[in-house]
Design a protein around this motif. Structure first.
Motif, PDB file in Angstrom:
ATOM      1  N   HIS A  33      53.333 -45.190 -35.140  1.00  0.00           N
ATOM      2  CA  HIS A  33      54.521 -44.785 -36.146  1.00  0.00           C
ATOM      3  C   HIS A  33      54.728 -43.191 -36.087  1.00  0.00           C
ATOM      4  N   ASP A  35      55.301 -40.955 -39.571  1.00  0.00           N
ATOM      5  CA  ASP A  35      56.151 -40.618 -40.596  1.00  0.00           C
ATOM      6  C   ASP A  35      56.701 -39.259 -40.905  1.00  0.00           C
ATOM      7  N   HIS A  66      59.328 -40.727 -37.176  1.00  0.00           N
ATOM      8  CA  HIS A  66      60.588 -41.281 -38.304  1.00  0.00           C
ATOM      9  C   HIS A  66      61.020 -40.046 -38.944  1.00  0.00           C
ATOM     10  N   MET A  68      62.407 -38.752 -41.921  1.00  0.00           N
ATOM     11  CA  MET A  68      62.701 -38.650 -43.524  1.00  0.00           C
ATOM     12  C   MET A  68      62.949 -37.279 -43.984  1.00  0.00           C
ATOM     13  N   ASP A 175      60.231 -51.740 -41.227  1.00  0.00           N
ATOM     14  CA  ASP A 175      59.592 -50.150 -40.870  1.00  0.00           C
ATOM     15  C   ASP A 175      59.591 -50.866 -43.498  1.00  0.00           C
TER      16      ASP A 175
HETATM   17 ZN    ZN Z   1      58.183 -45.150 -41.357  1.00  0.00          ZN
END
Ligand code: ZN
Ligand code: DX5
Length: 217
Positions: A33, A35, A66, A68, A175
């Motif tokens: 994962h 980020d 992911h 953001m 998450d």
């Molecule tokens: Zn995340």
């Protein structure tokens, strides 16, 4: 249901990322994962495309990215080219949700929408038929090591029910704050992809930790 653990790279030793990845692979972790934070959508900045490219060269594991970031539509193609297998972006971002899902898929990656703890389940129902995964944030996005927000559990349950009602093949990822206490709660509500950062990397026996999070031990 098949359960998967996705290890949050944020909690890894970044100067030894290659051996960290080998350790994750050896201990039964299913995905990485990754980020990406831009300092605008969230109050933190992490890493981006050049690091992902290097990670891609180091492993065949599924790379679960992911995003953001404020305007994900602008970057999804480049993240797919850099090696992302799954790309999640936030419905609260400024990009058009449907157009971004389509852009991810035409770039050859799997598409996921992420929602923050206060975003209602109903707001994403219309997109479920287009999605490979729905990411329910169980903490406010921005930092690893936070505590699980229990009010998100009902949302996981509603989304899983909707997916079943529509007979869709869509994973539900949770998450933030996933540990030995919260993982069973999230699984019971219908989550099947569990992100873990601090819990996994702090574990003395990582393979045991993976099994516990998946409910196999
Ligand atoms: Zn995340
Ligand atoms: C938070 C990130 C998470 C975080 C998870 O914004 O999206 O992926 O790193 O870390 P833990 O498992 O420590 O909450």
């Amino acid at each position: 249901m098949n359960y998967y653990v996705s290890a949050s790279v944020l909690s890894a030793d970044l100067l030894n990322i290659k051996s960290e990845i080998e350790k994750l692979e050896k201990n039964g972790v299913d995905m990485l994962h990754f980020d990406v934070m831009d300092g605008i959508f969230v109050n933190n900045i992490t890493y981006g495309l050049p690091v992902l490219e290097q990670v891609r060269k180091a492993t065949d594991m599924t790379l679960d990215v992911h995003l953001m970031i404020a305007d994900p539509a602008k970057y999804v193609e480049r993240f797919a080219k850099a090696g992302a297998d799954i790309i999640s972006f936030h419905s609260e971002s400024q990009s058009d949700t449907l157009a971004t899902i389509r852009a991810i898929k035409s770039a050859g990656a799997k598409a996921a929408v992420a929602i923050k703890p206060n975003t209602p389940a109903e707001s994403i129902y219309e997109f479920l038929p287009e999605l490979d995964m729905l990411l329910v944030m169980t903490v406010e996005p921005g930092f690893g090591g936070q505590s699980f927000i229990s009010s998100t559990v009902d949302k996981v349950r509603l989304i899983r029910q909707k997916i079943e009602e529509l007979h869709l093949d869509c994973d539900v990822q949770v998450d933030g704050g996933i540990n030995y206490e919260t993982a069973p709660v999230a699984r019971e509500a219908g989550a099947n992809v569990l992100v873990s950062g601090s819990c996994l990397f702090k574990a003395e026996d990582m393979s045991e930790a993976v099994k516990k999070i998946k409910g196999e031990a």
